[in-house]
Design an enzyme around this catalytic site. Structure first.
Site, PDB file in Angstrom:
ATOM      1  CG  ASP A 163       7.377  38.285   7.289  1.00 54.46           C
ATOM      2  OD1 ASP A 163       7.153  37.131   6.899  1.00 54.46           O
ATOM      3  OD2 ASP A 163       7.828  39.182   6.551  1.00 54.46           O
ATOM      4  CG  ASN A 183      16.543  34.799   0.042  1.00 55.43           C
ATOM      5  OD1 ASN A 183      17.468  34.417   0.741  1.00 55.43           O
ATOM      6  ND2 ASN A 183      15.290  34.459   0.268  1.00 55.43           N
ATOM      7  CG  HIS A 236      18.126  31.399  -2.176  1.00 58.81           C
ATOM      8  ND1 HIS A 236      16.838  31.703  -1.795  1.00 58.81           N
ATOM      9  CD2 HIS A 236      18.184  31.640  -3.509  1.00 58.81           C
ATOM     10  CE1 HIS A 236      16.140  32.089  -2.842  1.00 58.81           C
ATOM     11  NE2 HIS A 236      16.933  32.068  -3.901  1.00 58.81           N
ATOM     12  CD  GLU A 287       9.713  35.497   4.185  1.00 58.38           C
ATOM     13  OE1 GLU A 287       9.170  36.353   3.472  1.00 58.38           O
ATOM     14  OE2 GLU A 287       9.922  34.328   3.821  1.00 58.38           O
TER      15      GLU A 287
END
Length: 242
Positions: free
Chosen positions: A112, A120, A125, A155
């Protein structure tokens, strides 16, 4: 009497290639358009039949390319080029079951991106998408061809490692972290250093989470991932380790 042999010969010249095309059509159906067009000399065929055969084989080839593309899209994540979650659970289950039958170890990594929301919010994004694609490239450069790397969702990524114990998988996880640290993601004129947290688990026959060994292993790797997050991120945690 003179014409009849010529008619019979012409009928056989037409019947043989048409019978061959019919057999090829059945083979295409049975092999999902994977069968190759049978070789035949066009000068042995009437012109109309030769043109029909050529058009049929060309059409079959085009359909095969469409089938290949649809199959690729159905198992591939569009952003990263890795396998998608659907294939992780279908192909991954077969991979794991084969390892268990062969009495070989199998482990998985759950990865992760740390502080991905900050990326972001700060860079947009589109930049977040670049980070995910960049991580995917680093993953591909670290894992073996026999391993299965997939985007699990958002993610989060997963890697199935055949023939690997949890200790060996943790060593690979550490190499991935090192490779990512030495290869920051370029976003326009900025080089963004990205870190990841990784959870590691090894397959076992006893299922505690989910309905099968794959779901159980992924769930335990996910728990280890959250343990790595809780311990400060940018690290590797192994399922069951103190």
């Amino acid at each position: 009497l003179v014409v009849l042999p010529l008619v019979l010969r012409l009928s056989r010249n037409i019947e043989r290639p048409l019978t061959g095309l019919a057999a090829y059509a059945r083979e295409l159906h049975d092999t999902r358009y994977a069968a190759a067009c049978p070789v035949a000399r066009s000068d042995d065929l009437p012109r109309e039949v030769a043109e029909l055969r050529e058009a049929f084989c060309q059409m079959a080839g085009e359909i095969r390319s469409y089938v290949d593309e649809v199959e690729r899209i159905s198992v591939e994540d569009a952003l990263t080029g890795l396998y998608n979650r659907r294939f992780l659970f279908s192909g991954g289950r077969k991979l794991l079951e084969a390892s268990l039958r062969a009495q070989r170890p199998c482990a998985c990594l759950m990865l992760d991106v740390d502080h991905f929301k900050v990326v972001n919010d700060t860079y947009g994004h589109a930049a977040g998408d670049r980070v995910l694609a960049h991580l995917a490239r680093v993953l591909v450069g670290c894992v073996r061809k026999s391993d299965l790397a997939a985007r699990y969702g958002g993610e989060e990524f997963a890697v199935l490692l055949t023939g690997a114990t949890a200790v060996q998988a943790a060593a690979l996880a550490a190499r991935i972290c090192t490779a990512l640290a030495g290869n920051p993601c370029r976003i326009d004129d900025t080089f963004l250093s990205v870190t990841i947290s990784i959870g590691v688990a090894e397959a076992r026959e006893r299922v505690e989470y989910g309905e099968n060994a794959l779901e159980d292993m992924l769930a335990r790797a996910d728990k280890a991932l959250y343990a790595a997050k809780a311990a400060g991120r940018d690290r590797v945690a192994i399922d069951g380790a103190e």
